[in-house]
Enzyme design. Structure first.
Site, short mmCIF file in Angstrom:
data_model
loop_
_atom_site.label_atom_id
_atom_site.label_comp_id
_atom_site.label_asym_id
_atom_site.label_seq_id
_atom_site.Cartn_x
_atom_site.Cartn_y
_atom_site.Cartn_z
N GLU A 128 0.79 -1.23 0.00
CA GLU A 128 0.00 0.00 0.00
C GLU A 128 0.83 1.28 0.00
OE1 GLU A 128 -2.99 -0.11 3.04
OE2 GLU A 128 -4.08 -1.73 2.06
N TYR A 133 -11.38 -2.99 1.75
CA TYR A 133 -12.10 -3.17 3.03
C TYR A 133 -13.52 -2.62 2.90
CZ TYR A 133 -7.83 -4.76 5.21
OH TYR A 133 -6.73 -5.50 5.54
C1 GCB Z 1 -4.30 -2.55 5.39
C2 GCB Z 1 -2.87 -2.75 5.71
C3 GCB Z 1 -2.66 -3.54 6.97
C4 GCB Z 1 -3.64 -3.08 8.04
C5 GCB Z 1 -5.05 -3.34 7.55
C6 GCB Z 1 -6.09 -2.83 8.54
O1 GCB Z 1 -4.68 -2.21 4.30
O2 GCB Z 1 -2.16 -3.31 4.65
O3 GCB Z 1 -1.33 -3.38 7.39
O4 GCB Z 1 -3.43 -3.69 9.26
O5 GCB Z 1 -5.24 -2.65 6.34
O6 GCB Z 1 -6.57 -3.61 9.33
O7 GCB Z 1 -6.41 -1.65 8.51
#
Ligand code: GCB
Length: 649
Positions: free
Chosen positions: A448, A501
């Site tokens: 990222e 997400y």
């Molecule tokens: C992401 C990251 C990771 C985080 C995760 C989160 O995109 O790559 O390191 O821990 O999201 O849980 O926000």
């Protein structure tokens, strides 16, 4: 020579010359062999954090000159371990700056008297910047917290009537815009709010910046003329295997090398001489991921014997070798020419008390859980893991995407030449260390980054081209969360790894939008790039024991429902070009304190103590089902979803 073999040789040539760009010498894993001895320095070390205002008292007073205890009180600190969670002191948990470790090592007499012996000090992981002295003499310095470094200390320990040596290691965990991962020290100068000289470490990654000696420190010996490095690449020609090897020797120009490849029964199946060559293995047993073959993870042993002309054997080294190929098409990830679907996890090196310290007990529990889940792969998010973990993946047939610590590269200043130069070096160190692991099927150069920023195009083009020159046998990727049409690094990767997400960091609570958003994500990325796609992260937080139905955020039900929505789209798209899904995260893990984190990140499907949440059972069912469906070897008995399988590790 067949065209295939020519390309294989060309690949090995590039691999070797690439590795020689900046680094001197190899980094073979230290093993006991008939010519090599090993002494692990695990256990209690003396420890002292430099609490002075500028954190430089240790250097000003030269704490390495005399035993650490003579400069003030010391603590007993376990190695390997992070130092942060060992005591009850908040100051130490959140400490930023130099800490000092010291240990007296008793050496066997032979080591100090036999000048035909080389004594090497190897530090497997010191996070982040380390300076090392032996008996007060500076012997090494290293930047980067996840890869090993060494110092030849023979002259020092063989120069007098010594039977012991004092090893001092100063370690600084400060992260700056040009470290990997990057960070920033912020001085808070408003005296109405902060005391004088107050500063904090800021980072843009989501895990706690644990520090200390995270892996073993070892002393080992080699003869003074020794096998310095071995590079192996493999190929397959119908039912035969090809093992290309290149060996470098140090300490003499005149040497002879004999190479034998042994199968698992100890039978010699091929042999050669000289510092490079190709071994032809008739009817080879290929290295397969477990779940893909009835005899997965087949490992040969490459025995290398070095002699000086007319002399006795001076050095032996044995390297496990898996014969396999990896390739990528427009829509598939191929292992040994067969489509491979990643159904696995993202992990962290993280646990209660020990932080990022290597611990066999934890490692074995995690492998047993991976097996219980039916996970066939994981990404070493977001940094290289201990070599022992990679060795187990080779032995168990678990596939790895090997990631460098390029996480949190978000500010424009971290895309400049200084950062890029260091990033290139780290990739060299990573490829040098992990190039011979059959389990490693792809390199990930970052997680990222701000890959839509203008300098990202040049940055990733250079980084990926360099990594491919170091190792032309494996695909290269970085993990993105940029928009499909704005990502300037994506044109250079072999596989698109995308994190999303949905219904977590936006559209909170709206599980009903996931399927549409995910479908659009895949379709846009594929249309733009025509490359296979891995859903490299997805997930939701669940605090174990929180239940709510209909599902609400942070409950186990919500985590499960969110995953189910992803799975329904993944099930459509894996028939087309989606080649994998890696859940975020295997287990809950520690992070910085923020209002978004409840004592760490709770997106684990296991708790930090490795107990399953509801989602773990969902994934277990899914992964074993995928294993059954995607198995190409139809003569295998059906793999039971919930039954016990014999443990054939
Ligand atoms: C992401 C990251 C990771 C985080 C995760 C989160 O995109 O790559 O390191 O821990 O999201 O849980 O926000």
């Amino acid at each position: 020579m067949s065209p295939k073999r020519v390309s294989c040789w060309a690949a090995l040539g590039l691999l070797l010359c690439g590795c020689a760009l900046a680094l001197q010498g190899g980094m073979l894993f230290p093993r006991e062999t008939p010519s090599r001895e090993l002494k692990a320095l695990d256990g209690l070390w003396s420890f002292r954090a430099d609490l002075s205002d500028n954190r430089l008292l240790g250097f000003e007073q030269q704490w390495y000159r005399r035993p650490l205890r003579e400069w003030g009180p010391t603590l007993d600190m376990p190695v390997p371990s992070s130092f942060n969670d060992i005591t009850q002191e908040p100051e130490l948990r959140n400490f930023i700056g130099w800490v000092w470790y010291e240990r007296e090592a008793t050496l066997p007499q032979r080591w100090t008297q036999d000048t035909r012996m080389r004594v090497v000090l190897r530090i497997n992981s010191a996070h982040y910047y380390a300076v090392v002295w032996v008996n007060g003499i500076h012997v090494a310095e290293h930047e980067g917290g996840h890869l090993p470094f060494e110092a030849d200390i023979s002259k020092l320990v063989q120069s007098g009537p010594l039977s012991s040596c004092r090893i001092t290691i100063a370690i600084n965990n400060t992260l700056t815009l040009h470290t990997l991962p990057p960070g920033m020290i912020i001085y808070k100068t408003d005296t109405a709010m902060y005391p004088n000289g107050y500063f904090v470490q800021e980072t843009s990654f989501d895990f706690f910046n644990y520090a200390g000696l995270h892996r073993s420190v070892v002393l080992y010996t080699t003869p003074t003329t020794y096998i310095d490095d071995i590079t192996v690449t493999t190929d397959v020609d119908q039912e035969n295997g090809l093992v290309n090897y290149q060996i470098s020797v140090q300490g003499t120009e005149h040497f002879e090398l004999e190479v034998r490849l042994l199968d698992e029964e100890g039978k010699v199946v091929a042999q050669g001489t000289g510092d490079q060559g190709q071994l032809w293995v008739p009817s080879a047993h290929l290295w397969w991921p477990y779940l893909m073959h009835e005899h997965p993870a087949y490992l040969y042993s490459l025995e290398v014997r070095m002699t000086v002309p007319a002399g006795p054997v001076s050095d032996f080294y044995t390297l496990p070798v898996g014969i396999r190929t990896v390739a990528v098409t427009e829509s598939k990830f191929l292992i040994n020419g067969k489509a491979f679907y990643f159904h696995g996890v993202n992990k962290h090196e993280d646990a209660d008390i020990r932080g990022k310290g290597f611990d066999w007990t934890l490692v074995m529990k995690d492998f047993n859980l991976l097996r219980w889940l039916g996970a066939n792969s994981f990404r070493t998010s977001h940094y290289p893991y201990a070599e022992e973990i990679l060795q187990l993946c080779d032995r168990y047939g678990i596939v790895i995407i090997d990631e460098c610590p390029g996480v949190g590269i978000v500010l424009p200043q971290s895309f400049g030449n200084e950062s890029l130069r260091h990033h290139l070096e780290v990739m060299e160190e990573l490829v040098r260390r992990d190039k011979n692991h059959p389990a490693v099927v792809m390199w990930s150069v970052a997680n990222e980054p701000s890959s839509a920023l203008k300098p990202a195009g040049y940055y990733f083009k250079t980084l990926i081209t360099h990594t491919k020159a170091l190792d032309p046998t494996r695909p290269v990727t970085f993990v993105t969360n940029a928009k499909y049409d704005a990502d300037l690094g994506a044109p250079y990767v072999d596989v698109i790894c995308v994190n999303s997400y949905y219904s977590w960091y936006h559209d909170y609570g709206h599980l009903e939008v996931i399927q549409l958003q995910l479908k659009t994500q895949f379709e846009k990325w594929y249309k733009t790039h025509q490359k296979p796609i891995i859903q490299s992260e997805y997930g939701a937080e669940a605090i174990t024991g929180f239940h709510q139905d209909p599902p609400l955020m942070f409950s186990e039900e919500y985590q499960k429902a969110l995953l189910e929505n992803y799975h329904s789209v993944l099930d459509q798209k894996r028939k087309e070009y989606v080649v994998g899904e890696l859940i975020w995260n295997f287990a809950d893990f520690m992070t910085n304190q923020t209002p978004l984190r409840v004592i760490g990140n709770r997106k684990g499907i296991f708790t930090r103590q490795r107990q399953p949440k509801t989602a773990a059972f969902l994934l277990r069912e899914r992964y074993w089902r995928l294993a059954n469906e995607t198995r190409y070897h139809h003569s295998l008995p059906k793999i039971q979803c919930l039954g016990t399988r014999p443990f054939t590790f």
